[in-house]
Design a protein around this motif. Sequence first.
Motif, PDB file in Angstrom:
ATOM      1  N   ASP A 188       0.810  -1.220   0.078  1.00  0.00           N
ATOM      2  CA  ASP A 188       0.002  -0.098   0.024  1.00  0.00           C
ATOM      3  C   ASP A 188       0.901   1.217   0.046  1.00  0.00           C
ATOM      4  N   HIS A 189       1.050   1.998  -1.319  1.00  0.00           N
ATOM      5  CA  HIS A 189       1.791   3.246  -1.042  1.00  0.00           C
ATOM      6  C   HIS A 189       0.887   4.293  -0.841  1.00  0.00           C
ATOM      7  N   GLU A 190      -0.337   4.320  -0.612  1.00  0.00           N
ATOM      8  CA  GLU A 190      -1.128   5.569  -0.549  1.00  0.00           C
ATOM      9  C   GLU A 190      -1.826   5.539   0.810  1.00  0.00           C
ATOM     10  N   VAL A 191      -1.784   4.702   1.665  1.00  0.00           N
ATOM     11  CA  VAL A 191      -2.653   4.855   2.929  1.00  0.00           C
ATOM     12  C   VAL A 191      -1.945   5.979   3.704  1.00  0.00           C
ATOM     13  N   GLY A 229      -3.098   8.923   2.774  1.00  0.00           N
ATOM     14  CA  GLY A 229      -3.581  10.103   1.891  1.00  0.00           C
ATOM     15  C   GLY A 229      -2.437  10.944   1.856  1.00  0.00           C
ATOM     16  N   THR A 278       0.668  10.694  -0.416  1.00  0.00           N
ATOM     17  CA  THR A 278       1.709  10.244  -1.156  1.00  0.00           C
ATOM     18  C   THR A 278       1.483  11.339  -2.534  1.00  0.00           C
TER      19      THR A 278
END
Lengths: 790, 272
Positions: A468-471, A473, A475
């Motif tokens: 998960d590279h977006e948790v 919010g 990135t």
Amino acid sequence: MSLYVKRDVPFELYETRLASASNEKLLQVSKELGLGLNLEEMKAIQKYFSVRKRNPTDVELQTVGQTWSEHCYHKTFKGDVVTEKGIIKSLFKTYIAKVTKELNPDWCLSVFEDNAGIIDFDKGFAVAAKVETHNHPSAIEPFGGAATGVGGVIRDILGVWAEPIACTDVLGFGPLTYEHDKLPVGVKHPKYIFRGVVAGIGCYGNNMGIPTVNGAIYFDESYVGNVVVYCGCIGILPKNKFLKNAKPSDIILLVGGKTGRDGIHGVTFASAELTEKSEEISRSAVQIANPIEEEKLKRAIIEVRDRGLGSAITDLGGGGLSSAVGETAKRSGCGAHVELEKVPLKHLGMAPWEIYVSESQERMLLLVPEKNLRDVLEIFANEDVEATPIGRFTKDEMLKISYHGYKVVEIEIEFLFNPPKAQRTAKWKPPSYEEPSFPEPEGLTRDVLEVLSSPNVASKESVIRTYDHEVKGNTALKPLQGRYAGPSDAAVLKPLADSWKGLVISCGMNPNYGRIDPYWMAASSIDEAVRNNTAVGGRRIALLDNFTWGNPEKPDRMSALVRACQACYQFAKGLETPFISGKDSLYNESPLGPVTPTLLITAVGVIPDVRKTVSMDVKQAGNLIYIVGQTYPELGGSEYYRMKGFLGKAVPKVRVSQAGITMKSIVEAIDLDIVEACHDLSDGGLAVAISEMAFTGDYGIDLYLKSVPRLKGMQRNDFILFSESNSRFLVEVKEKRRRDFEASMEHVAFSVVGRLKREKRLLVHGIDDKTIVDVSLAELRNAWKNTFGG
Amino acid sequence: MKKEDIKVCIMRVGGTNCDAETKRAFEDLGVKAEVVHLNQIIKGKNLLNYDALVFPGGFSFGDYVRAGAIWAKGIVAKLGRDLKKFVEQEKPVLGICNGFQVLVEAGLLPGLDGTSKYPQAALATNEPIGYRCIWVHLKLENSGRCIFTQKIPKEKVLRVPIAHAEGRFMFLKEKESEYLQRLYDSDQLVFRYCNEKGEYADGRYPVNPNGAFHDIAGICSPDGKIFGLMPHPERAYYGWQLHDWTRRTRVPEYGDGRLIFESMTEYLTKKF
């Protein structure tokens, strides 16, 4: 007469008759108890206890063994190195710390002191960064080894009161196609290790809700027996909440998971070579991961921080309680008294020494003034996390440990942190590699496709998507760019809701150059990390160094390490990028030999406004493509040579003053809004960089090699296309901004090399204008994506 | 009620990890949002003092057993009565990702005949198997029942990211056609996975990223006040969160995810 005598107490406690032990016996004790200490160190212990006219207990011996291990004390980096040119007193001070000391930037708030390096950020907040290695455990148990590597580095960040906001991971594996028959006994197949490590990293970061935003994967034969697992974490903290003022009588609070037999002697294991017996001997050294426990732990710690209720904090990692208690007491100028029976255990029957050195995961140590204890315990109870007072700090600078009222340790803290100085010998054997000689191929289309699909260059999307590279919010620039998921040079985070300032995270690593010369390998890694940061708009860059090396007791490995450290000083200083934290993993040797000298450089920069971030995908037909930076015939260790079956000799160098000016010029152009897209040239050189930009942005290009600024006399098209010279960028600029851009590039080599077009093809024209590459963007994209699937 | 008087409860337990960004989304709209641990409510904080309830994303209790199952049972056992009242008062309940899994496990969604004792649907392991973090397109299917999508223009294709390992919406095989018909009959279908042109995925990967039955990405209760979806609107709230904003000449201020939070806020201001 036996060496070991059981004490007459109602639990397992042995003392060792050291006083009259011969050298041989001393080494026997070190081996039998798994202390990992050498003769000189054992003698120092012998002397210490002879003076006190008593035998050490097993808890005492283990405590010293843990504290003095390479993993905890970094003997090699702090010790003397005897070289052909004299003695170097501490590689660390002479080369690494010296960069920061000499540059002395006011934004470096805490370097090399704590669990993580801390730099200034914005609005009263600072950023903490740390990168760890977890190679040895991952070789034995890939999933658990990698997961606990992530868990450990996250606790390093919590250990400076920072909230973790991003993870990074850089991995090195043997070729996935390695023949099973060639594997020595006890070495696991690269594919098995690859799958386990990737799953372990994803499991921990995802479950804890920390985005994994940057990383890389390399494949190298020398990684078959020595997997490389670097886990990094970045955190953020309010500067005024960085509390470190523990005092005598403060309570030592152990928080988090229970203590068990998992992770006994992890640090000793990490400081030895891997053998076919490692599996059976050291399985218990690998810990078990529970990310949800750490998620809860994090919440509680952040609340304790925000309410200012603690007086010191540290994580329990290598060495367990033994390291955490000793180091914190030392740092606070205090002694400590620990009552071991209070430690909550996973199972009955653990001996006191096991309790004290266990490396069970998800545990941290807090120091809490007595008046705050109730509030702190309530915070942990609300999060369903266990918190147990296990002792107090004292005035006397002694480490005293008792178990059910019996004294089991009594040592001066001073003694613990003054091991005999290690001495290593370095002897450089210059490699005798040759430049290969082969004719220039007529057309290069096939070569371009082949380099794009080589494991080191090809898309790692199938791995990156499992993280998960977006948790959270935050990135703003993701590891995969746009709909075609192109490879971003760096990640950009926007960590504060009320500020546009961004944090830029990138890395650089060039193991293949390390085979030829560790000096230029290190130089290239630094240049690459800084270059990647620069390409998206990063500046004010801090560096983290992580060495993965062979056995430093062997003079050739040691000499390679010295060379790499010399380069670290030279080039980090030259680029004005201070080191703020680092870690070494030595003894990476297996029955297949030593690991290729591998230095990972992680770069943490800032960008004043995340909306100015530049991505690597081309944006519009008609725009110009510039190359910035000079190209040299430097193909030693390149992907092109590797593909042709060569290693070569002419490894890429770094011309440091030019490099610095180039980076500054690019940042200046980005700030002036002239740059539409920017991508650095690295593995696979110009060929790979231009392909990636084109197929990610979905515009074709005509590229003219004759315009490429290069060393005089460089006439081979394949060399211009595949050279991996450092400090180079490709930049997309609108026709109408041509003049502005060229003004910004006044002091560096640059040239227009092509123009974007609607037709979705890449055409490369050789120096005699003949078309040498003619290929569709779809073919390029497929070549790049198909190796690992997407 | 006035926007600034709205109080949203963003509930969390151990393993919840998308609460901060969800809170930030509400606060950007000028709505008060509070992150509340389930333990605090059990100890006496009154759920009914809030105007809306959100179950954010994460890995509650490690997602052992089945994703969301433990949290769901905890709520039913510990807060069952208050939650029933909350729903009866027509206060909105939103579940994102792990929160959607919780609502299904707790029997609140699809809730074909009101809250069910046993789950009527499941969010099973992805097909192809594995955790996946990727941007998807969503087509609005709702004809007006769902209060969380009122501000979304008809025919709009939304872009939002997903990040999960268990998101394959499914019914029992033998109930599939019956339940689907009932979803249509009571206007409970909200989002389906589609391509950028708005054409349904028809089960095809990766347009349908997890193998969900009928490309279902989100559904609501028969009264439209309870809504669950696998994608993360809070990660597509601002323009700079989009995965390709650098391609735009001007950075858009907001992303499509904002429409969901806006719709929910508008419902509250009008209704109460």
